[in-house]
Motif scaffolding. Structure first.
Motif, PDB file in Angstrom:
ATOM      1  N   MET A   1      41.135  47.809  32.558  1.00 53.97           N
ATOM      2  CA  MET A   1      41.609  48.083  33.995  1.00 53.97           C
ATOM      3  C   MET A   1      42.343  47.146  34.600  1.00 53.97           C
ATOM      4  O   MET A   1      43.396  47.347  35.150  1.00 53.97           O
ATOM      5  N   LEU A   2      41.994  46.109  34.827  1.00 56.39           N
ATOM      6  CA  LEU A   2      42.477  44.647  35.286  1.00 56.39           C
ATOM      7  C   LEU A   2      43.813  44.517  34.853  1.00 56.39           C
ATOM      8  O   LEU A   2      44.581  43.915  35.463  1.00 56.39           O
ATOM      9  N   GLU A   3      43.794  44.509  33.333  1.00 57.08           N
ATOM     10  CA  GLU A   3      45.071  44.172  32.707  1.00 57.08           C
ATOM     11  C   GLU A   3      46.294  45.222  33.143  1.00 57.08           C
ATOM     12  O   GLU A   3      47.431  44.623  33.378  1.00 57.08           O
ATOM     13  N   GLN A   4      45.580  46.449  33.254  1.00 56.65           N
ATOM     14  CA  GLN A   4      46.838  47.388  33.847  1.00 56.65           C
ATOM     15  C   GLN A   4      47.310  47.026  35.112  1.00 56.65           C
ATOM     16  O   GLN A   4      48.237  47.326  35.557  1.00 56.65           O
ATOM     17  N   ALA A   5      46.241  46.663  36.077  1.00 58.55           N
ATOM     18  CA  ALA A   5      46.418  46.273  37.462  1.00 58.55           C
ATOM     19  C   ALA A   5      47.142  45.198  37.617  1.00 58.55           C
ATOM     20  O   ALA A   5      48.364  45.428  38.328  1.00 58.55           O
ATOM     21  N   LYS A   6      47.118  44.184  36.670  1.00 53.62           N
ATOM     22  CA  LYS A   6      48.025  42.922  36.666  1.00 53.62           C
ATOM     23  C   LYS A   6      49.335  43.375  36.287  1.00 53.62           C
ATOM     24  O   LYS A   6      50.437  42.752  36.716  1.00 53.62           O
ATOM     25  N   GLU A   7      49.484  44.216  35.109  1.00 52.80           N
ATOM     26  CA  GLU A   7      50.855  44.625  34.907  1.00 52.80           C
ATOM     27  C   GLU A   7      51.647  45.347  35.706  1.00 52.80           C
ATOM     28  O   GLU A   7      52.883  45.134  36.098  1.00 52.80           O
ATOM     29  N   LYS A   8      50.885  46.276  36.487  1.00 48.86           N
ATOM     30  CA  LYS A   8      51.768  46.841  37.601  1.00 48.86           C
ATOM     31  C   LYS A   8      52.183  46.039  38.615  1.00 48.86           C
ATOM     32  O   LYS A   8      53.082  46.128  39.212  1.00 48.86           O
ATOM     33  N   ALA A   9      51.138  44.977  39.168  1.00 46.31           N
ATOM     34  CA  ALA A   9      51.793  44.223  40.070  1.00 46.31           C
ATOM     35  C   ALA A   9      52.747  43.384  39.762  1.00 46.31           C
ATOM     36  O   ALA A   9      53.580  43.157  40.709  1.00 46.31           O
ATOM     37  N   SER A  10      52.990  42.806  38.356  1.00 44.33           N
ATOM     38  CA  SER A  10      53.870  42.197  38.109  1.00 44.33           C
ATOM     39  C   SER A  10      55.204  42.717  37.995  1.00 44.33           C
ATOM     40  O   SER A  10      56.316  42.351  38.737  1.00 44.33           O
ATOM     41  N   LYS A  11      55.108  44.097  37.797  1.00 44.47           N
ATOM     42  CA  LYS A  11      56.395  45.035  37.689  1.00 44.47           C
ATOM     43  C   LYS A  11      57.030  45.210  39.144  1.00 44.47           C
ATOM     44  O   LYS A  11      58.066  45.252  39.451  1.00 44.47           O
ATOM     45  N   ALA A  12      55.845  45.348  40.040  1.00 39.05           N
ATOM     46  CA  ALA A  12      56.209  45.455  41.506  1.00 39.05           C
ATOM     47  C   ALA A  12      56.588  43.925  42.174  1.00 39.05           C
ATOM     48  O   ALA A  12      56.828  44.083  43.335  1.00 39.05           O
ATOM     49  N   GLY A  13      56.460  43.141  41.579  1.00 41.14           N
ATOM     50  CA  GLY A  13      56.684  41.791  42.014  1.00 41.14           C
ATOM     51  C   GLY A  13      55.632  41.184  43.070  1.00 41.14           C
ATOM     52  O   GLY A  13      56.142  40.488  44.085  1.00 41.14           O
ATOM     53  N   LEU A  14      54.674  41.799  42.916  1.00 36.59           N
ATOM     54  CA  LEU A  14      53.253  41.457  43.836  1.00 36.59           C
ATOM     55  C   LEU A  14      52.517  40.388  43.178  1.00 36.59           C
ATOM     56  O   LEU A  14      52.182  40.239  42.123  1.00 36.59           O
ATOM     57  N   GLU A  15      52.133  39.248  43.947  1.00 34.70           N
ATOM     58  CA  GLU A  15      51.157  38.292  43.603  1.00 34.70           C
ATOM     59  C   GLU A  15      49.528  38.721  43.988  1.00 34.70           C
ATOM     60  O   GLU A  15      49.576  38.545  45.261  1.00 34.70           O
ATOM     61  N   ILE A  16      48.874  39.178  43.262  1.00 34.45           N
ATOM     62  CA  ILE A  16      47.622  39.621  43.497  1.00 34.45           C
ATOM     63  C   ILE A  16      46.470  39.023  42.599  1.00 34.45           C
ATOM     64  O   ILE A  16      46.773  38.821  41.554  1.00 34.45           O
ATOM     65  N   ALA A  17      45.623  38.222  43.380  1.00 36.69           N
ATOM     66  CA  ALA A  17      44.431  37.962  42.524  1.00 36.69           C
ATOM     67  C   ALA A  17      43.439  38.742  42.022  1.00 36.69           C
ATOM     68  O   ALA A  17      43.110  39.606  42.824  1.00 36.69           O
ATOM     69  N   PHE A  18      43.507  39.209  40.775  1.00 33.15           N
ATOM     70  CA  PHE A  18      42.591  40.161  40.163  1.00 33.15           C
ATOM     71  C   PHE A  18      41.334  39.513  39.575  1.00 33.15           C
ATOM     72  O   PHE A  18      41.722  38.690  38.615  1.00 33.15           O
ATOM     73  N   ILE A  19      40.196  39.679  39.659  1.00 32.91           N
ATOM     74  CA  ILE A  19      39.146  38.797  39.250  1.00 32.91           C
ATOM     75  C   ILE A  19      38.088  39.912  38.464  1.00 32.91           C
ATOM     76  O   ILE A  19      37.782  41.112  39.013  1.00 32.91           O
ATOM     77  N   GLU A  20      37.612  39.613  37.291  1.00 37.69           N
ATOM     78  CA  GLU A  20      36.978  40.172  36.483  1.00 37.69           C
ATOM     79  C   GLU A  20      35.390  39.784  36.677  1.00 37.69           C
ATOM     80  O   GLU A  20      35.052  38.761  36.611  1.00 37.69           O
ATOM     81  N   ALA A  21      34.564  40.674  37.321  1.00 38.48           N
ATOM     82  CA  ALA A  21      33.404  40.248  37.636  1.00 38.48           C
ATOM     83  C   ALA A  21      32.447  41.381  37.933  1.00 38.48           C
ATOM     84  O   ALA A  21      32.678  42.581  38.375  1.00 38.48           O
ATOM     85  N   ASP A  22      31.220  41.205  37.841  1.00 41.06           N
ATOM     86  CA  ASP A  22      30.173  42.068  38.446  1.00 41.06           C
ATOM     87  C   ASP A  22      29.897  41.886  39.676  1.00 41.06           C
ATOM     88  O   ASP A  22      29.530  40.945  40.495  1.00 41.06           O
ATOM     89  N   ILE A  23      29.899  43.096  40.690  1.00 40.01           N
ATOM     90  CA  ILE A  23      29.933  43.109  41.899  1.00 40.01           C
ATOM     91  C   ILE A  23      28.453  42.727  42.259  1.00 40.01           C
ATOM     92  O   ILE A  23      28.271  42.498  43.627  1.00 40.01           O
ATOM     93  N   ARG A  24      27.436  42.934  41.553  1.00 40.59           N
ATOM     94  CA  ARG A  24      26.123  42.714  41.954  1.00 40.59           C
ATOM     95  C   ARG A  24      25.890  41.056  42.195  1.00 40.59           C
ATOM     96  O   ARG A  24      24.677  40.455  42.409  1.00 40.59           O
ATOM     97  N   THR A  25      26.766  40.162  41.220  1.00 40.17           N
ATOM     98  CA  THR A  25      26.562  38.829  40.964  1.00 40.17           C
ATOM     99  C   THR A  25      27.895  38.003  41.793  1.00 40.17           C
ATOM    100  O   THR A  25      27.595  36.749  41.531  1.00 40.17           O
ATOM    101  N   LEU A  26      28.661  38.643  42.155  1.00 40.33           N
ATOM    102  CA  LEU A  26      29.648  38.056  42.399  1.00 40.33           C
ATOM    103  C   LEU A  26      29.786  36.938  43.530  1.00 40.33           C
ATOM    104  O   LEU A  26      28.854  36.940  44.393  1.00 40.33           O
ATOM    105  N   ASN A  27      30.311  35.730  43.205  1.00 36.46           N
ATOM    106  CA  ASN A  27      30.409  34.678  44.218  1.00 36.46           C
ATOM    107  C   ASN A  27      31.483  33.948  44.464  1.00 36.46           C
ATOM    108  O   ASN A  27      31.947  32.972  43.612  1.00 36.46           O
ATOM    109  N   LEU A  28      32.453  34.273  45.186  1.00 36.62           N
ATOM    110  CA  LEU A  28      33.796  33.683  45.257  1.00 36.62           C
ATOM    111  C   LEU A  28      33.827  32.529  46.362  1.00 36.62           C
ATOM    112  O   LEU A  28      35.029  31.752  46.235  1.00 36.62           O
ATOM    113  N   GLN A  29      32.878  32.205  46.953  1.00 40.78           N
ATOM    114  CA  GLN A  29      32.474  31.189  47.786  1.00 40.78           C
ATOM    115  C   GLN A  29      33.798  31.036  48.995  1.00 40.78           C
ATOM    116  O   GLN A  29      34.208  29.995  49.342  1.00 40.78           O
ATOM    117  N   GLU A  30      33.922  32.314  49.432  1.00 38.82           N
ATOM    118  CA  GLU A  30      34.836  32.430  50.526  1.00 38.82           C
ATOM    119  C   GLU A  30      34.472  33.942  51.282  1.00 38.82           C
ATOM    120  O   GLU A  30      33.863  34.606  50.851  1.00 38.82           O
TER     121      GLU A  30
END
Length: 251
Positions: A72-101
């Motif tokens: 799903m994230l690969e598809q999201a990254k490809e669509k963002a690239s085609k649209a000229g958007l820089e978006i951080a897409f992160i593969e992670a489990d939302i039960r253990t996520l720790n982005l430290q921000e």
């Protein structure tokens, strides 16, 4: 009792997913609650292929998307690239996520919490939200309002729920059966896939049901104050006939 609750791999096939989920009727609601400051940090949990992430980023917002499924994230990254958007897409489990921000706004859209099958899973995810939310920040969430009558009726027969063509040329027909487990509040949904006219597979789409007073309490216990609870994306009052539970919470 079979406790192997899951969502089938074919359901998370990016092209199969995008072909089915083309709607954007929830987008205006999420856009309405975005911070006025477009430099504010926004976090979308369970972002999928970027159905909501991309249009929000196109409006100039600083948004980050997190999902557990790499395809799903690969598809999201490809669509963002085609649209000229820089978006951080992160593969992670939302039960253990720790982005430290910290983020001004966090949201979990499109009924995604129904795939947190145990209370401990939900509490871990809500704790992640609390830990990543700035003081005074908003948390948005939408999910179903369980309709026992609908569930009972739907268990009686197989029902065709979708037919469409994917971007990669597959003709898809989906038929649904379901069986509700009272003890676990899990709706055992099966999607029977027919691709290009032939039966392909049966894919699980198991969903934990959260009843209204139960979910209200869980959010409050997690330190997320329920500011608004709506019955839909038009912000109509929540009532007995509401199909959805739509929350605006504050840290």
């Amino acid at each position: 009792m079979n406790t192997d609750y899951k969502v089938g791999n074919l359901i998370y096939d990016a092209n199969i997913y995008d072909g089915l989920n083309t709607f954007l009727f929830d987008l205006p609601f999420y856009k309405k609650w975005l911070p006025q400051n477009k430099d504010a940090k926004i976090l979308e949990l369970c972002c999928g292929t970027g159905r909501l992430t991309l249009p929000i980023a196109k409006d100039g917002y600083n948004i980050c998307g997190v999902d557990y499924t790499s395809s799903m994230l690969e598809q999201a990254k490809e669509k963002a690239s085609k649209a000229g958007l820089e978006i951080a897409f992160i593969e992670a489990d939302i039960r253990t996520l720790n982005l430290q921000e910290k983020f001004e706004l966090i949201f979990i859209p499109f009924n995604s919490i129904h795939h947190l099958y145990k209370n401990e899973d939900l509490f871990k995810a809500l704790n992640v939200v609390k830990n990543h939310l700035k003081e005074g920040g908003l948390f948005l969430l939408d999910c179903f309002n369980p309709n026992i009558q609908y569930i009972v009726e739907a268990t009686k027969e197989q029902k065709e729920i979708a037919t469409y063509t994917t971007d990669d040329g597959r003709e898809v027909l989906i038929k649904q059966t379901m069986r509700y487990e009272n003890a676990t509040q899990i709706n055992r949904i099966e999607w029977h896939y027919y691709i290009n006219g032939e039966f392909n597979s049966i894919q699980n789409l198991d969903m934990r049901m959260f009843f209204p007073q139960e979910l209200d309490s869980y959010l409050e216990w997690a330190g997320l104050n329920v500011v608004h609870k709506f019955g839909g994306f038009e912000e109509e009052a929540f009532n007995d006939n509401s199909e959805k539970q739509v929350f605006v919470c504050q840290c």
